[in-house]
Design a protein around this motif. Sequence first.
Motif: not given
Length: 306
Positions: A64-66, A75-82
């Motif tokens: 759920i947290a992912w 890479g230079q960024n990250y997933t923001r999540g819902l």
Amino acid sequence: MTDDPRLNPQDDEEIDPHTGHREVDPVTGYDTTGHDWNGIRELNTPFPKIALWALALTVVYSIIAWVLLPAWPTGQNYTRGLLGLDQGEMAVERYQAISADRNNWLAKFETGDFATLQADDTLMLPAMVAADRLFQDNCAACHGSDGGGGPNFPALNDNYWLWGGDPETIAETLHVGINSLNEDARFAQMPAFDYLERGERIALTDYVTAMPQGTADPDGAGATLFADNCSSCHAENGGGGMMNGAPSLIDHAVIYGQDRASVSATLRNGRQGVMPAWSGRLTTAEINLLALYVANLPQRAVEGQK
């Protein structure tokens, strides 16, 4: 077959050689596994269900947290999540909220009506906490964390002031500085007394060195030299207070030291200290708040000695 090892014999379970039956722990009723550590036998107990539930809940929470929160680097960024949360933005928002609240009460110090401000205990008590932070960030490096001064920097927690210790005067000193680049800076300079004969400088050095202990000879040559060359700035008794930047020479918080070597160097070379003008760094409200704080340092020092 059941899940309880007490009811399900295993091939590797310990067998009592005398009875030919499984070895059973008499306290818990569980079979033993045959492992023995200095007389301590391992029981063949089932894996705790609470641990299995905890593991399962951890896996579910992680999934759920992912999905909802920032999680995976790309890479230079990250997933923001819902949910689209961003700690940087959250920190800025919280800082802006704190800053807005601070500005609300700090605005009251813009007026410079020090008497009214000092009489408002509801305002002054929390404001002094912020004033202490201002002092530690901007003044303590030179004047000490308690305002006690130090080599080449005057004490602020006694009653000997170069230009006066009331909030209005302190605020003005903070605004323009001392020997600073501000066009309205307060000016103060101790000239070099190289025009005196060497013997005269020695006599004056001895006299000034003895002043803090109260042992200066009032009838000696040093007293005459002091009256002729120093009293116009430092006052007849050497107590300063002339509001011209000349410090007291009779207290123990001497700016440049009052041992013979320091006094001799001062007379020979002169002194000219510098304090920057704070009007370019601090707001008027912050300067007024700081002036009230500094004006109260002598009283705080007395209270701290009790």
